[in-house]
Design a protein around this motif. Structure first.
Motif, PDB file in Angstrom:
ATOM      1  N   GLU A 254       0.946  -1.127   0.093  1.00 23.17           N
ATOM      2  CA  GLU A 254      -0.131  -0.026  -0.131  1.00 23.17           C
ATOM      3  C   GLU A 254       0.914   1.268  -0.081  1.00 23.17           C
ATOM      4  N   GLU A 302      -5.985   0.729  -1.081  1.00 22.51           N
ATOM      5  CA  GLU A 302      -6.456   0.673   0.400  1.00 22.51           C
ATOM      6  C   GLU A 302      -7.572  -0.373   0.548  1.00 22.51           C
ATOM      7  N   SER A 305      -6.212  -4.017   0.102  1.00 22.26           N
ATOM      8  CA  SER A 305      -5.321  -4.425   1.463  1.00 22.26           C
ATOM      9  C   SER A 305      -6.353  -4.695   2.443  1.00 22.26           C
TER      10      SER A 305
END
Lengths: 313, 282
Positions: A254, A302, A305
């Motif tokens: 990320e 994001e 993840s």
């Protein structure tokens, strides 16, 4: 209400502590009047000495804290004076209105730029992915050497791995990219190497710490049935640390998306290159557009993840 | 994901079933995800034209480039008074940026912590959005934006670091506040304390040590970033680096990079020591 009881108990405890703290004085006052034995007197003297020491300790700590606070505040004043008051070219910056005007140029979106952003955005994303992958591959030996409980030859391999971790984390990705651009030439390759080098430190450090914290039981079990070092690594250590390491890798990935977006500054391609081109042609709404695209891919990262970490744990 | 043994029908011979950690649909999703990731990576290598065959050759080249161009580093160049001034400026920039950033990040962390936010519907998403926005934009991009608005100098550097640190510490603060024990908070609320009093007497004592540790760590991270924001004209050592790079004085570049590494290592040791001291106070 158990809460009320707890609070009441806490208050009671506080009173108890207070009484105990006042103890030495009352003991001293009482000691001569009732003519207690030497035993009690010695005890009270000892308590008084302890209290004195504690008080002195507290005073010293308070003075120390005051000194630290003074130094920190003085540093703020000095830094503000040097960096902001003296170093800024206030005349060139002009009034607040001028600054707001300069900032206002960034407001707006250059919609015509969007179609040209798809390819660089994909490139940035891919550089981040490949950089993380390469970082993980290089990480394996570094984490292995850097974990105290499994490092093969402690006096040499352990410091070597630690040095590698510190070096990787202390050099900024821009500097790494500069170096790799000089070595492998302009292009995505330099960016991938730079991100890989930059990722090693964090992933290896977290992995090594995870390995140091494992339960030694399975390791002994595999050894007891005659497993060699490699088999111990695969069957005893890896299953215990894999979820944690996957979480760290996803986290680093990320961050790598964020980093890969600026590597264009030194010639590693992707969205960064478009950003600087817009900046250099003073197309400020275009700059905002590129920023939005960066935010977009970071948002995707994001979300991915979030789910990947959930799946890993 | 469901874990555990696959259900064995009564009377079936158990040892004929192969044990797997995941049941049928989950295992399929897991393999599909792995194959998709690997496929995407392979596609990326293809798409970015990575010359895989040349990679072994590159290591050789790397060593020769370092040996011929970057060695020996021109230590004399960085030992003069001028450069040391820039080092001090970098430290000051990092200090101020971290300080201002922490100042912003405390309210951000408070409003962005799900358990303590004043309003879960309005304030919480806004604080989260700000934290994410600060974090998402790289410190170099902040530096470029501020340089273009305010001109060259250390002020844009300080502001860039401020935004960077606000996002960095804001997230950590929010996570720290979300992990507190709610007992004292409830006790404060039960005695009729207002929002601010709950924060000061119920929450702050619990997170004080962690906040100090995060603050020191933030300074450490800010210093690492401060060494390069000068690259785009925001003051500090980065400016020196940029100049040496543009002049292709590779031995000077090596010396500057070496000095950055040494300084960052020192700052790491100092911050680790300070954090250990703070943790001991707990």
């Amino acid at each position: 209400m158990p809460l009320v009881h707890e609070t009441a108990f806490a208050i009671q405890l506080d009173h108890e502590n207070l009484r105990r703290a006042r103890g030495p004085e009352t003991a001293e006052m009482n000691a001569p009047s009732n003519g207690a034995g030497t035993d009690a007197g010695a005890t009270s003297a000892a308590t008084a000495a302890t209290a004195d020491r504690l008080l002195a300790d507290r005073r010293r700590r308070r003075v120390g804290r005051l000194v630290i606070a003074t130094v920190l505040v003085a540093a703020v004043v000095w830094s503000v004076d040097v960096t902001i008051v003296q170093d800024t070219d206030w005349k060139r910056m002009g009034s607040l209105a001028n600054v707001l005007e300069a900032a206002g140029e960034f407001v707006g979106v250059d919609w015509g730029l969007f179609p040209d952003l798809a390819k660089p955005a994909l490139e940035t994303f891919m550089i981040a992915c490949l950089g993380t992958l390469l970082g993980v591959l290089v990480c394996i030996p570094v984490a292995w050497f850097g974990a105290l409980n499994i490092t093969p030859f402690k006096p040499v391999t352990y410091p070597l791995a630690r040095l590698m971790m510190t070096l990787s984390r202390s050099i900024h990705e821009i500097v790494w990219a500069l170096f790799f651009v000089a070595v492998v030439g302009l292009g995505a390759m330099a960016g991938i190497f730079a991100l890989a080098m930059r990722s090693i430190g964090f992933i290896a450090k977290m992995s090594a710490e995870a390995i140091e914290d494992i339960d030694p039981g399975p390791v002994e079990a595999i050894r007891a049935v005659g497993g060699n070092g490699f088999q111990v690594l695969i069957y005893a250590i890896l299953p215990q640390v894999l979820p944690q390491i996957l979480g760290v890798v996803v986290f680093e990935w990320e961050i790598n998306i964020r980093r890969s977006a600026v590597l264009g500054l030194v010639g590693a391609g992707g969205l960064g290159l478009v950003f600087f081109r817009q900046m250099n042609t003073f197309n400020f709404p275009g700059v905002t557009t590129v920023l939005l695209a960066i935010l977009g891919i970071i948002l995707i990262g994001e979300v991915v993840s979030h789910f990947a970490r959930k799946a890993a744990i | 994901m469901s874990t555990g043994m696959p259900s064995v029908p009564p009377g079936a011979v158990a040892h004929q079933l192969r044990w797997s950690r995941y049941r049928f649909p989950d295992s399929l999703y897991g393999y599909a995800a792995w194959i998709a990731v690997l496929g995407f990576l392979a596609f990326s290598v293809n798409y970015l034209d990575i010359p895989l065959a040349r990679i072994p050759d590159m290591f050789h080249r790397m060593v020769s480039v370092i040996a011929s161009r970057y060695y020996p580093p021109d230590i004399e160049y960085i030992m003069d008074r001028d450069y040391l001034d820039y080092v001090v400026e970098t430290i000051q920039m990092a200090y101020l940026g971290a300080l201002f950033g922490l100042g912003i990040s405390i309210p951000l962390g408070w409003f962005g912590a799900f358990n303590m936010t004043p309003s879960r519907r309005f304030v919480y998403p806004v604080a989260r959005l700000f934290t994410m926005g600060f974090r998402a934009v790289h410190e170099m991009i902040w530096a470029i934006l501020f340089v273009s608005i305010l001109g060259f100098g250390m002020l844009p550097g300080v502001l860039a670091l401020t935004f960077f640190c606000a996002g960095f510490a804001g997230k950590l603060f929010a996570e720290e506040i979300e992990a507190i024990d709610m007992g004292p908070v409830e006790a404060m609320r039960a005695t009729g304390a207002n929002l601010f009093q709950v924060m000061v007497f119920g929450v702050f004592p619990q997170v004080r040590v962690a906040f100090t540790g995060i603050g020191i760590y933030t300074w450490d991270v800010a210093f690492r970033a401060a060494t390069v924001v000068g690259f785009v004209g925001a003051g500090g050592m980065g400016w020196y680096l940029k100049r040496a790079v543009l002049q292709i004085e590779t031995e000077r570049v090596a010396a500057i990079i070496l000095s950055i590494v040494v300084l960052v290592m020192i700052s790491e040791v100092v911050s680790a020591y300070a954090r250990a001291r703070v943790m001991k106070m707990k």
